[in-house]
Design a protein around this motif. Structure first.
Motif, PDB file in Angstrom:
ATOM      1  N   ASP A  29      17.600  -8.985 -57.364  1.00  0.00           N
ATOM      2  CA  ASP A  29      16.975  -7.402 -57.320  1.00  0.00           C
ATOM      3  C   ASP A  29      17.233  -7.921 -55.642  1.00  0.00           C
ATOM      4  N   THR A  30      17.516  -8.686 -55.052  1.00  0.00           N
ATOM      5  CA  THR A  30      17.424  -8.226 -53.555  1.00  0.00           C
ATOM      6  C   THR A  30      17.724  -7.012 -52.889  1.00  0.00           C
ATOM      7  N   ASP A  31      17.030  -6.710 -51.778  1.00  0.00           N
ATOM      8  CA  ASP A  31      17.900  -5.180 -51.360  1.00  0.00           C
ATOM      9  C   ASP A  31      18.463  -5.692 -50.238  1.00  0.00           C
ATOM     10  N   ARG A  32      19.864  -5.482 -49.768  1.00  0.00           N
ATOM     11  CA  ARG A  32      20.955  -6.005 -49.196  1.00  0.00           C
ATOM     12  C   ARG A  32      20.635  -5.195 -47.823  1.00  0.00           C
ATOM     13  N   PRO A  33      20.591  -4.753 -47.835  1.00  0.00           N
ATOM     14  CA  PRO A  33      20.321  -4.170 -45.860  1.00  0.00           C
ATOM     15  C   PRO A  33      19.365  -5.174 -45.470  1.00  0.00           C
ATOM     16  N   ALA A  34      18.127  -4.724 -46.891  1.00  0.00           N
ATOM     17  CA  ALA A  34      16.928  -5.484 -45.668  1.00  0.00           C
ATOM     18  C   ALA A  34      18.187  -6.903 -45.865  1.00  0.00           C
ATOM     19  N   ARG A  58       6.886  -9.087 -46.542  1.00  0.00           N
ATOM     20  CA  ARG A  58       7.560  -9.062 -48.146  1.00  0.00           C
ATOM     21  C   ARG A  58       5.598  -9.482 -48.699  1.00  0.00           C
ATOM     22  N   PRO A  89      12.617  -4.406 -41.476  1.00  0.00           N
ATOM     23  CA  PRO A  89      12.340  -4.263 -42.996  1.00  0.00           C
ATOM     24  C   PRO A  89      11.120  -4.789 -42.839  1.00  0.00           C
ATOM     25  N   ASP A 127      14.070 -14.739 -46.284  1.00  0.00           N
ATOM     26  CA  ASP A 127      13.798 -13.426 -47.105  1.00  0.00           C
ATOM     27  C   ASP A 127      12.369 -12.668 -47.355  1.00  0.00           C
TER      28      ASP A 127
END
Length: 343
Positions: free
Chosen positions: A55-60, A161, A158, A237
């Motif tokens: 579920d990685t946010d790819r642009p981030a 996290r 971003p 990450d």
């Protein structure tokens, strides 16, 4: 070695990345370093391949890996390796990762694993030796964090996290132990945190403008070149803009819970301050700057302790219980001793 399809793909990519050109070789088989839902890591010789979470946010992710490649972060973050284009299926050829800053190397290979996870390649570094705690690089970690926090963002990033991971840990605990009264102090300590620390609102603007690692612990340091090069931070990450106190919060929470010796904590803190780290005041009591983040990491660790012990059908072990007990103390603070978290 576990030979799942993901592991095979990562082993092939790491092996290909360790050779300048296709040659016959007698390399040792690729070795699995980690295989968790949030990341699978396989090493072949000097190259490590990582499949990031599904579920990685790819642009981030692209922006975070570009951060590790930025010249401003040289000597602080382990830089990525460019990913080679696979020779097999044309549909798996390297494509520019969405959100990658102009001029950044193609360091993310999207959708190459059987389950479509993005992949990155990294040079192998020598990790901290868990059997020699006296040699743990606490001063080096403090200095690297201070340098990271003092570095201006080289491109848009971003949010860090850390709060999102804490919220995920609490949700995991609630799913694993629904209605368990033993978890009540952890939930009470969680509810006592400000909204930003629970990932329910943006962090304060002045405290949220620093480049942060987001998940600092000793497993996030390696020597590169291995085995005797300088220490560098790895695993971006969770990196991004945020409150730098979060990166000091795990050792602070361990110290408060009795898991980290006072002299070790003071060495770490002194190194951070000596390098000009902005997370805490230059002298005096650092706790007003660290309290919220340290309590959040205490809750996160206790929540994961409950979740993991439930999954393994056991009671929390001694170390896990110390963090749970710390939540009991946090939850039992009288109102007059609870910091004002309204701002």
């Amino acid at each position: 070695m576990t030979t799942t399809p993901v592991v095979r793909v990562l082993g092939d990519l790491a092996h290909a990345g360790s050779h300048v050109r296709a040659v016959a070789c007698d390399c040792a088989p690729p070795r699995v370093l980690a295989d968790r839902p949030d990341g699978t890591v396989v090493r072949s010789g000097p190259v490590v391949a990582k499949a990031h979470a599904p579920d990685t946010d790819r642009p981030a992710l692209a922006a975070r890996i570009a951060l590790a490649a930025a010249p401003l972060l040289a000597g602080i973050l382990l830089p990525p390796l460019p990913v080679p284009a696979p020779r097999q299926e044309p549909e798996t050829a390297v494509r520019p990762a969405p959100g990658r800053p102009a001029g950044a190397p193609p360091a993310v290979l999207p959708g190459v694993t059987p389950d479509g996870r993005p992949v990155s390649l990294w040079p192998h570094g020598e990790p901290v030796d868990p059997s020699d705690p006296d040699a743990a690089p606490w001063e080096e970690a403090g200095t690297l964090l201070a340098r990271l926090h003092r570095t201006p963002p080289p491109h848009p990033l971003p949010p860090m996290r850390g709060p999102a991971k804490a919220a995920r840990a609490v949700a995991r605990m609630c799913a694993a132990r629904p209605g368990d009264p033993d978890t009540a102090p952890v939930l009470a300590a969680w509810r006592g945190l400000p909204a930003w620390a629970r990932d329910e609102a943006p962090a304060d603007g002045l405290r949220a403008r620093f480049v942060c690692h987001g998940d600092l612990h000793l497993g996030q340091l390696v020597r590169h070149p291995a085995p005797h090069g300088p220490w560098l931070l790895i695993d971006v990450d969770d990196a991004g803009l945020g409150d730098p106190a979060w990166d000091l919060a795990r050792p602070a929470a361990w110290y408060a819970a009795g898991l980290l010796a006072p002299e070790v904590w003071l060495r770490f803190l002194a190194a951070y301050r000596a390098a000009g780290g902005p997370a805490v005041r230059a002298e005096g009591d650092p706790w007003p700057d660290l309290d919220v983040a340290a309590r959040a990491l205490t809750v996160q660790t206790a929540a994961l302790a409950f979740a993991k012990s439930a999954a393994e059908g056991r009671s929390p072990d001694e170390v896990e219980q110390l963090m749970i007990d710390a939540c009991v103390r946090i939850a039992s603070l009288p109102p007059e001793l609870t910091p004002d978290l309204s701002s």
